[in-house]
Design an enzyme around this catalytic site. Structure first.
Site, PDB file in Angstrom:
ATOM      1  N   ASP A   2      -4.245  11.860   9.913  1.00  0.00           N
ATOM      2  CA  ASP A   2      -5.362  12.605   9.325  1.00  0.00           C
ATOM      3  C   ASP A   2      -6.661  12.389  10.100  1.00  0.00           C
ATOM      4  O   ASP A   2      -6.737  11.550  10.982  1.00  0.00           O
ATOM      5  CB  ASP A   2      -5.557  12.193   7.854  1.00  0.00           C
ATOM      6  CG  ASP A   2      -5.364  10.696   7.653  1.00  0.00           C
ATOM      7  OD1 ASP A   2      -5.478   9.942   8.637  1.00  0.00           O
ATOM      8  OD2 ASP A   2      -5.096  10.285   6.513  1.00  0.00           O
ATOM      9  N   ASP A  24      -4.226   4.371  -5.237  1.00  0.00           N
ATOM     10  CA  ASP A  24      -3.712   5.397  -6.140  1.00  0.00           C
ATOM     11  C   ASP A  24      -2.407   5.994  -5.606  1.00  0.00           C
ATOM     12  O   ASP A  24      -1.960   7.038  -6.054  1.00  0.00           O
ATOM     13  CB  ASP A  24      -4.758   6.501  -6.373  1.00  0.00           C
ATOM     14  CG  ASP A  24      -5.151   7.214  -5.094  1.00  0.00           C
ATOM     15  OD1 ASP A  24      -4.591   6.890  -4.027  1.00  0.00           O
ATOM     16  OD2 ASP A  24      -6.040   8.101  -5.154  1.00  0.00           O
ATOM     17  N   HIS A  66      -1.707   7.267  -2.656  1.00  0.00           N
ATOM     18  CA  HIS A  66      -1.731   8.427  -1.756  1.00  0.00           C
ATOM     19  C   HIS A  66      -1.251   8.026  -0.367  1.00  0.00           C
ATOM     20  O   HIS A  66      -1.526   6.927   0.099  1.00  0.00           O
ATOM     21  CB  HIS A  66      -3.112   9.085  -1.703  1.00  0.00           C
ATOM     22  CG  HIS A  66      -4.171   8.278  -1.012  1.00  0.00           C
ATOM     23  ND1 HIS A  66      -5.237   7.732  -1.681  1.00  0.00           N
ATOM     24  CD2 HIS A  66      -4.335   7.936   0.288  1.00  0.00           C
ATOM     25  CE1 HIS A  66      -6.008   7.101  -0.817  1.00  0.00           C
ATOM     26  NE2 HIS A  66      -5.489   7.201   0.376  1.00  0.00           N
ATOM     27  N   GLU A  68      -3.635  13.130  -1.845  1.00  0.00           N
ATOM     28  CA  GLU A  68      -4.101  12.412  -3.027  1.00  0.00           C
ATOM     29  C   GLU A  68      -3.273  12.824  -4.239  1.00  0.00           C
ATOM     30  O   GLU A  68      -2.473  13.758  -4.163  1.00  0.00           O
ATOM     31  CB  GLU A  68      -5.574  12.741  -3.227  1.00  0.00           C
ATOM     32  CG  GLU A  68      -6.329  12.559  -1.907  1.00  0.00           C
ATOM     33  CD  GLU A  68      -7.587  11.781  -2.032  1.00  0.00           C
ATOM     34  OE1 GLU A  68      -7.500  10.590  -2.382  1.00  0.00           O
ATOM     35  OE2 GLU A  68      -8.660  12.360  -1.810  1.00  0.00           O
TER      36      GLU A  68
END
Lengths: 276, 406
Positions: free
Chosen positions: A72, A141, A143, A148
């Protein structure tokens, strides 16, 4: 799935690095046969990169015939900004090893046509013959890359708007000023990573313990995108003791009982490869 | 600064296995050079997808910016102030020989001389880049003749001058031209000197205070008019006095205009400045310390008796005596010796010692955009040193110009 449990961060990093080293070696890459490696950024892989650099300097590993694809990059952040993932990869890996720029691939968050940039990235992966080993980290979380919670588990490389939590967490890298934090990113999709022949996820620290539990002990769920890899034919989760805090004793004991087998994967290479 | 975007076919050299002096620190980084300039490897990587054509293994050595000597009167039997038909030959010899001492650029210095000498010598030497044939010439340092009679030191008394109320005009007549002059040392207490200081600074020439009886306020006045250097601190000036610290007081003056630094030359040969005095100066004002050799003809000559001009001198170790006496006849320490002595005497870091011979003189001359640092875009004038600060090799514009044992 394999779950590798090491005592601490340093040992987990070293295990992961040895695994990558051995994979590249066993692949026996050459001018007509490049090893394709997917790479993450963030604090988790830093120790692993340090070890890879060490192996390169010892002559145990060469990146001459390795192609890398990063997961990313932020949108709109200048490439030479210290927080850009270009800068990260340059400073923490590329500058220290013998990889050629033409063999590295990082999404361009400043491309005029972001959609086209993402599509082109998928094409480049395809042209390189797919990813041999995709290495990833996860957020608390759960991801993977910037996929996400709620991201499609069959998603491809695309533009993503960052979750408020992620933006807030990133503010510390941008003088604590929310207005300076990028709000969008380009990221490979969960599906993109799923296509890799093998996936290795690094998870360390108590703050990732719940995510690890969600990743491997509960069902596949798009609210914990890393859980998608339960359905991957060849995945390795490498973690430290702290990250196992939310797991069942049974799970931990089972995988610890396998360590003597799994450790063979990182044993010293059969023969010394020639120094590049 | 040219951008790496303008893709060049010129070969790229990567110095590996080194510690480079950048941002006041020794960093374990590679150094990249193309077309004589230091290259940003990250831009090369991402913008051009480029890579090094040649790698130089430095074997763990230190890479520092090439040394800059802003005060050197000669050496190796050559005296820049002695007019000869071909000054260029003598200057070439010196500029070649100082490469082994890590000096990659310098200001040939002329002591007080009659106008005829300036008129003869100055036109023969041009500002020039260094290369395999020798260190680069940054411009002359003219030390005198506008200096104090009482503090003339070794300067010939009969050629000292005042401005005779004619200021810069008199100076221009004396020197003939300022075209290749980068620094002038004068005594600020001379009448008319302030207007001369101002005029010289406007022309981009560094003004240094020295060979002077000036008190502190005269010195501060000169600094406010643009002077920025002190020639061989402690030598040829009033000794430090607590009620009037004289020029030495500039090191801690509160009258220095904001954003400006007063630099001071230091002959750190262990002879011309007592180590305790060196430490006082360094601790009071570390960022202004500029190492100079103030070397004379005898620098680089072997021990023994030498006839230099009218004088016979005797070299014993680091001392050069007028033969048969114990009178010092000038400094014969080389720049690398001064760097080592300064570090040892002051207890400063390796970084500080190296910057006093590179970054500080470049700041003084206002040439940090190309010299005195290893920033991207700067000239690749380099010295490779071991941890004892002995020179291993010297590079100018990325090209090796001297190598130990070669």
């Amino acid at each position: 799935m394999k779950l590798i449990i090491l005592n601490d961060y340093d040992q987990a990093s070293e295990w992961a690095a040895k695994y990558i080293r051995n994979k590249i070696f066993q692949f026996n890459p050459g001018p007509n046969k490049y090893f394709t490696l997917g790479l993450p950024t963030g604090s988790t892989p830093l120790g692993c990169y340090k070890k890879l650099i060490e192996y390169y300097k010892n002559g145990e590993l060469s990146f001459q015939y390795v192609k890398t694809f990063n997961m990313d990059e932020y949108v709109g952040l200048p490439r030479d900004h210290p927080e850009s993932y270009h800068s990260f990869m340059w400073n923490n890996l590329f500058r220290h090893v013998d990889i050629r720029a033409e063999n590295t691939h990082i999404l361009d968050g400043n491309a005029a046509d972001l959609r086209a940039e993402c599509d082109a990235f998928e094409e480049k992966i395809k042209a390189a013959g797919g990813i041999e080993l995709f290495v990833g980290g996860i957020g608390p979380d759960g991801h993977i890359a910037f996929n996400e919670p709620g991201s499609s588990l069959v998603s491809r490389t695309r533009v993503k708007t960052l979750a408020k939590d992620t933006i807030m967490a990133n503010a510390r890298f941008f003088d604590g000023d929310l207005s300076k934090v990028p709000t969008m990113a380009l990221t490979v999709g969960v599906g993109t990573v799923m296509d890799a022949k093998e996936v290795m996820i690094l998870i360390t620290g108590a703050h990732k313990a719940f995510a690890l539990y969600k990743a491997i002990e509960e069902g596949v769920n798009h609210m914990w995108t890393v859980s998608a890899f339960q359905q991957h034919p060849q995945s390795v989760f490498v973690c430290d003791e702290d990250a196992t805090l939310e797991l069942r004793v049974k799970t931990v004991k089972y995988f610890k009982g396998m360590m003597h087998v799994h450790n063979r994967l990182v044993e010293p290479l059969p023969s010394e490869p020639k120094k590049n | 600064m040219p951008s790496n975007k303008s893709v060049s076919d010129a070969p790229i050299t990567q110095f590996i296995n080194c510690r480079i002096l950048r941002d006041h620190m020794l960093k374990g980084e590679d150094l990249w050079v193309r077309e004589g300039k230091i290259l940003d490897p990250e831009k090369l990587f991402f913008d051009e997808q480029g890579f090094a054509d040649k790698r130089v293994d430095c074997d763990g050595s230190i890479i520092a910016p090439g040394f800059i000597d802003v005060q050197i009167n000669g050496g190796f039997g050559i005296d820049f102030s002695r007019p000869s038909e071909d000054i260029g030959v003598g200057l070439s010899l010196v500029s070649k020989k100082i490469l082994e001492h890590g000096v990659t650029s310098f200001c040939p210095t002329l002591v007080t001389s009659p106008p005829a000498v300036y008129h003869k010598v100055l036109p023969q030497i041009k500002v020039q880049n260094g290369g395999p044939n020798g260190a680069g010439v940054l411009g002359f340092h003219l030390e005198g003749p506008y200096i104090s009679m009482e503090k003339k030191g070794a300067h010939p008394e009969q050629y000292l001058r005042t401005f005779r109320s004619r200021g810069i005009e008199d100076l221009m007549e004396t020197y003939g031209s300022l075209e290749d002059v980068s620094m002038v040392t004068l005594a600020p207490e001379l009448a008319d000197s302030q207007s001369v200081v101002k005029e010289l600074c406007q022309r981009g020439i560094t003004v240094s205070l020295g060979h002077s009886m000036a008190n502190l306020s005269q010195a501060e006045d000169a600094v406010q008019h643009g002077a920025s250097f002190i020639t061989h601190l402690f030598n040829a000036m009033l000794p430090f006095h607590h009620r009037d610290p004289g020029i030495v007081g500039l090191l801690t003056s509160d009258q220095i205009p904001a954003g400006r630094t007063v630099f001071y030359g230091m002959i750190a040969d262990g002879i011309h400045t007592n180590p305790a005095a060196l430490r006082i100066a360094h601790r009071a004002h570390p960022s202004g310390l500029v190492l100079v050799t103030d070397a004379i003809t005898a620098m680089g000559l072997p021990p023994g008796r030498h006839t230099l001009g009218q004088q016979v001198i005797e070299i014993q170790g680091l001392h050069a005596y007028v033969a048969g006496t114990k009178t010092l006849s000038g400094s014969i320490a080389t720049m690398d010796m001064c760097v080592r002595h300064f570090k040892q005497a002051s207890g400063c870091s390796i970084e500080e010692a190296l910057e006093a011979a590179s970054l500080h003189p470049a700041q003084l001359l206002g040439i940090t955009n190309r010299k005195g640092n290893l920033d991207y875009g700067s000239d690749a004038d380099l010295v490779l040193l071991n941890d004892d600060l002995n020179i291993i090799s010297t590079y100018i514009s990325g090209e090796e110009v001297w190598k130990k044992g070669a």
